[in-house]
Design a protein around this motif. Sequence first.
Motif, PDB file in Angstrom:
ATOM      1  N   GLN A 110       0.735  -1.067   0.130  1.00 56.48           N
ATOM      2  CA  GLN A 110       0.002  -0.244   0.118  1.00 56.48           C
ATOM      3  C   GLN A 110       0.802   1.218   0.122  1.00 56.48           C
ATOM      4  N   ILE A 111       0.862   2.018  -1.122  1.00 57.40           N
ATOM      5  CA  ILE A 111       1.761   3.063  -1.524  1.00 57.40           C
ATOM      6  C   ILE A 111       0.986   4.530  -1.265  1.00 57.40           C
ATOM      7  N   PRO A 112       1.351   5.248  -0.404  1.00 55.34           N
ATOM      8  CA  PRO A 112       0.570   6.409  -0.505  1.00 55.34           C
ATOM      9  C   PRO A 112       0.844   7.404  -1.866  1.00 55.34           C
ATOM     10  N   LEU A 113      -0.385   7.678  -2.523  1.00 57.49           N
ATOM     11  CA  LEU A 113      -0.064   8.471  -3.433  1.00 57.49           C
ATOM     12  C   LEU A 113      -0.198  10.010  -3.426  1.00 57.49           C
ATOM     13  N   THR A 114      -1.068  10.404  -2.554  1.00 62.81           N
ATOM     14  CA  THR A 114      -1.437  11.774  -2.223  1.00 62.81           C
ATOM     15  C   THR A 114      -2.002  11.768  -0.876  1.00 62.81           C
ATOM     16  N   THR A 294      -4.233   8.645   0.024  1.00 61.20           N
ATOM     17  CA  THR A 294      -4.984   7.800  -1.071  1.00 61.20           C
ATOM     18  C   THR A 294      -3.660   6.677  -1.291  1.00 61.20           C
ATOM     19  N   TRP A 295      -3.831   5.431  -1.115  1.00 58.50           N
ATOM     20  CA  TRP A 295      -2.817   4.534  -1.298  1.00 58.50           C
ATOM     21  C   TRP A 295      -3.296   3.744  -2.679  1.00 58.50           C
ATOM     22  N   ALA A 296      -2.038   3.564  -3.452  1.00 58.06           N
ATOM     23  CA  ALA A 296      -2.076   2.756  -4.345  1.00 58.06           C
ATOM     24  C   ALA A 296      -1.789   1.359  -3.955  1.00 58.06           C
ATOM     25  N   LEU A 297      -2.613   0.104  -4.665  1.00 56.72           N
ATOM     26  CA  LEU A 297      -2.515  -1.127  -4.011  1.00 56.72           C
ATOM     27  C   LEU A 297      -1.931  -1.965  -5.374  1.00 56.72           C
ATOM     28  N   ILE A 298      -0.924  -2.588  -5.003  1.00 57.60           N
ATOM     29  CA  ILE A 298      -0.259  -3.365  -5.898  1.00 57.60           C
ATOM     30  C   ILE A 298       0.350  -4.511  -5.394  1.00 57.60           C
TER      31      ILE A 298
END
Length: 358
Positions: A110-114, A294-298
Amino acid sequence: MFAKKSKFLTGILTGVLALSLVGCGTSTPGGEKAEKVNLTGAGSTFAYPLLNQQIEEYRKNNLTIMINYQGNGSGAGIKQVSEQTIDFGATDGPMTDEQLKAAKGGKILQIPLTLGAVAVTYNIPDGPKDLKLNPTVLADIFLGTITNWNDKRIATDNPGVTLPDLKIAVARRSDGSGTTYIFSDYLSSISPDWSSKVGKGTSVNWPVGIGGKGNAGVAGAITQTPGSIGYVELAYAVQNNLSFATLQNKEGKWVAPSLKGASAAADATKIPDDMRVSLVNAPGADSYPIAGFTWALIYQDQKDKAKGAALVNFLNWSIHEGQTISEGLLYAKLPADLVTREEAILRTITNEGQPLLK
């Protein structure tokens, strides 16, 4: 600053649309011929304006790539990435331990994008433009125990303001929503009644209210309903010319939703290694109390090398160069020290054991 909205922002906030972009088909920086790749993503409407613009700008990097991002709510983003029907998801509420265990493709990062602010917006005809709402009053409005705008508890914090004898109409999300997660997380943190009766989540059992799909749907419901109050990401409030409330933060200071307030909340919060964190009701005189990532899920293990490499490099661009777009769309830039930590996480994403970030 709010008056300087781009034409792009004006266009995309009228609804939730998918965007497909085709790159220019040139070689990669290393000289090898770029491989055509199609990527699909879905989830957060909170971050949709920013992601949409970032995809548009990323096309200028001369990469042969097609990205389709559907802003259909964080709940949908979590579900679809877990079922591996999309390449990446986006959510404003971090995945739970149970959700992570249920993911079909292995470990999800889970990578914060903004990060941004959730504004409490309202429609009171001929009413105040700077309404103050303290935490317990706000919770009780959404619990349905305060039902009229001229309630004495609202009036107490707004001396000299004429409040109409008008029923309050609560507007809230009807879909699985990260914005709902942030808002319900906040209400749970400041109201024992809300915490015990409703709780927090991307979907909750609302005591009262009319539903709207996406941030755009809630903004539309507020615009069309005299006496209404709801919650939307700040950009949607500004674009739709909605009045938004000044809230009392943890230090007792009255603060309006802003980029500065969201950044102050992030700066005041210790962010763990897995990046799952709440920014609501953060300490600090400048902190806006309803802020979130907001997190990117990858998936950490990418089965398709070409897709994985394209996705990881896009996300790396998003947290670096892509942040220059943020403030113009009313999102706060990621803190520099957090970006460094995120890049290290992206470097752990692999295909057959080989790192994909170039």
